[in-house]
Scaffold this active site. Structure first.
Site, mmCIF file in Angstrom:
data_model
loop_
_atom_site.group_PDB
_atom_site.id
_atom_site.type_symbol
_atom_site.label_atom_id
_atom_site.label_comp_id
_atom_site.label_asym_id
_atom_site.label_seq_id
_atom_site.Cartn_x
_atom_site.Cartn_y
_atom_site.Cartn_z
ATOM 1 C CG ASP A 32 -18.027 59.752 -21.226
ATOM 2 O OD1 ASP A 32 -18.069 60.796 -20.394
ATOM 3 O OD2 ASP A 32 -17.086 58.885 -21.449
ATOM 4 C CG ASN A 88 -19.407 64.536 -11.151
ATOM 5 O OD1 ASN A 88 -20.518 64.401 -10.695
ATOM 6 N ND2 ASN A 88 -19.305 63.339 -11.867
ATOM 7 C CD GLN A 95 -14.022 68.124 -11.586
ATOM 8 O OE1 GLN A 95 -13.979 68.661 -10.524
ATOM 9 N NE2 GLN A 95 -13.527 68.923 -12.892
ATOM 10 C CG HIS A 101 -16.516 67.359 -17.726
ATOM 11 N ND1 HIS A 101 -15.383 67.492 -17.272
ATOM 12 C CD2 HIS A 101 -17.157 66.217 -17.345
ATOM 13 C CE1 HIS A 101 -15.226 66.517 -16.141
ATOM 14 N NE2 HIS A 101 -16.373 65.619 -16.367
ATOM 15 C CG HIS A 103 -21.312 63.766 -17.136
ATOM 16 N ND1 HIS A 103 -20.356 62.629 -17.725
ATOM 17 C CD2 HIS A 103 -20.602 64.337 -16.454
ATOM 18 C CE1 HIS A 103 -19.111 62.827 -16.942
ATOM 19 N NE2 HIS A 103 -19.167 63.660 -16.006
#
Ligand code: 5GP
Ligand code: ZN
Length: 136
Positions: A32, A88, A95, A101, A103
């Site tokens: 990230d 999310n 989000q 996606h 995390h």
């Protein structure tokens, strides 16, 4: 399907370079760019699904498998003491990029982050009503 204006479609399919920790036919795991902690990674399917609701069941199962493998590796290699898996769906849920996606957030004693919620009180009656709303 890929979405032409989706940044995660471009990253997942290698059109935009990223620090890739893992790749297979269906997924890419990247670091990230705005990490919560050291090693914060994102699991991206190569196909575009906006969120969990659009994700086919089979892809959802595969996503959890690659999450487990990478989480095991992170725990061994990074020396973290815990790891949050966060996902999310929708603006209301936090989000910000509308390509599904997950995390992976390694946790360290001194990372200064708090990922959680404030528990509310609920009665047995309310729990019963919620159960009916969801299940009946
Ligand atoms: P969300 O809030 O949608 O669950 O998470 C989006 C995440 O994507 C954030 O943690 C943000 O830092 C990360 N992010 C946004 N744009 C990029 C990018 O271009 N590259 C990478 N590697 N991460 C990104
Ligand atoms: Zn996309």
């Amino acid at each position: 399907m890929k979405e032409t204006n989706c940044i995660f479609c471009k990253i997942a399919n290698g059109e935009i370079p990223s620090k890739t920790l893992y790749e297979d036919d269906n997924f890419r795991i990247i670091l990230d760019l705005g990490p919560a902690t050291k090693g914060h990674a994102l699991i991206l399917p190569k196909e575009h699904y906006a969120n969990l609701f659009e994700l086919p069941e089979e892809t959802a199962g595969e996503a959890m498998k690659v999450a487990k493998k990478m989480a095991d590796k992170m725990m061994k290699r990074l020396g973290c003491e815990g790891l949050n898996v966060v996902q999310n769906n929708g603006e209301m849920a936090g989000q910000t990029v509308f390509h599904f996606h997950m995390h992976l957030i390694p946790r360290y004693r001194t990372d200064g982050q708090s990922i959680g919620w404030k528990p509310q009180e609920v009665s047995q009656e309310e729990l019963g009503k919620i159960y009916e709303q969801i299940c009946q």
